[in-house]
Design an enzyme around this catalytic site. Structure first.
Site, short mmCIF file in Angstrom:
data_model
loop_
_atom_site.label_atom_id
_atom_site.label_comp_id
_atom_site.label_asym_id
_atom_site.label_seq_id
_atom_site.Cartn_x
_atom_site.Cartn_y
_atom_site.Cartn_z
N ASN A 87 0.86 -1.18 0.00
CA ASN A 87 0.00 0.00 0.00
C ASN A 87 0.90 1.24 0.00
OD1 ASN A 87 -1.70 2.17 0.66
ND2 ASN A 87 -3.06 0.87 1.87
N PRO A 88 1.29 1.72 -1.18
CA PRO A 88 2.23 2.84 -1.25
C PRO A 88 1.78 4.10 -0.51
CG PRO A 88 1.99 1.81 -3.40
CD PRO A 88 0.95 1.21 -2.52
N GLN A 94 3.50 6.53 6.57
CA GLN A 94 4.30 6.02 7.70
C GLN A 94 5.68 6.66 7.70
OE1 GLN A 94 3.38 4.13 10.16
NE2 GLN A 94 5.35 3.71 11.09
N LYS A 155 8.29 -5.71 3.75
CA LYS A 155 9.02 -5.56 5.02
C LYS A 155 8.28 -4.54 5.87
CE LYS A 155 13.65 -6.21 3.04
NZ LYS A 155 15.00 -5.60 2.95
N GLU A 159 9.13 1.78 13.09
CA GLU A 159 9.93 2.92 13.56
C GLU A 159 11.11 3.25 12.64
OE1 GLU A 159 9.44 0.23 15.49
OE2 GLU A 159 8.25 0.88 17.20
#
Length: 201
Positions: A87-88, A94, A155, A159
């Site tokens: 989901n680009p 993020q 992946k 964080e």
């Protein structure tokens, strides 16, 4: 009742030691050791399990006001190895959010603790969290990789977009000023003395 068995024949299962058909809980073992006055100790190791490892590279171009110590971020570029990005839009968010949070830690946020261990700035009006105006537009590029462990070759980002930001800003400030500052946050009052010493008024 106690039973003896070779340690090599024992396995751990759901908070108990198992040897063949015999089973003793950790609580029972601890109680037995206490009753006998024996230490209850163990040693072991874990090879761990295979896991995906994401990678991020952050770059900044900054301007530093030599007279005030104020920093302005001119450009922010983040490269992320997230494997196959399912989901680009979400992954880009993020990354952008990680950069925004890390800019707070790198440039503004400082918990001040006095000699008695008391936090002297416990209110957000005395603790600068980055606002929308503090966060630059971040260009995000995804590496074209695929992971053999993650779902669909993906992946985790979690964080990892946060991690390179302070170091990258420290490098950009050093490049701009010729002075290596090593203790974030890189606030104007922390930068000013060294800038004043080097550049004067």
């Amino acid at each position: 009742s106690a039973w003896l068995c070779a340690a090599a024949s024992c396995t751990l299962d759901d908070e108990a030691v198992v040897s063949g058909v015999r089973r003793m809980s950790f609580a029972e073992m601890a109680k037995l050791a206490r009753e006998r006055g024996q230490p209850f100790a163990a040693s072991g190791n874990s090879e761990g399990t295979p896991r995906s490892v994401g990678f991020n590279v952050q770059g900044f171009r900054v301007a530093v006001n030599k007279g005030t110590g104020e920093i302005k971020i001119l450009r922010s570029v983040q490269a992320a190895d997230a494997g196959i990005v399912a989901n680009p839009m979400q992954c880009r968010g993020q990354v952008e959010g990680g950069v925004a949070q890390a800019i707070g830690a790198a440039l503004y946020e400082e918990m001040v603790i006095d000699a008695t261990g008391r936090v002297t700035n416990p209110k957000f009006r005395d603790y600068h969290l980055p606002s929308f105006a503090d966060v630059p537009r971040t260009e995000v590029f995804f590496a074209e990789t695929s992971d053999t462990i993650g779902p669909l070759g993906a992946k985790s980002m979690s964080e990892s977009p946060y991690n390179p930001v302070t170091a990258a800003l420290g490098n950009a400030i050093a490049d701009a000023t010729g002075i290596r500052f090593t203790a974030p946050p890189f606030k104007p009052d922390r930068l000013f003395p060294a800038l004043h010493e080097k550049f004067g008024n």
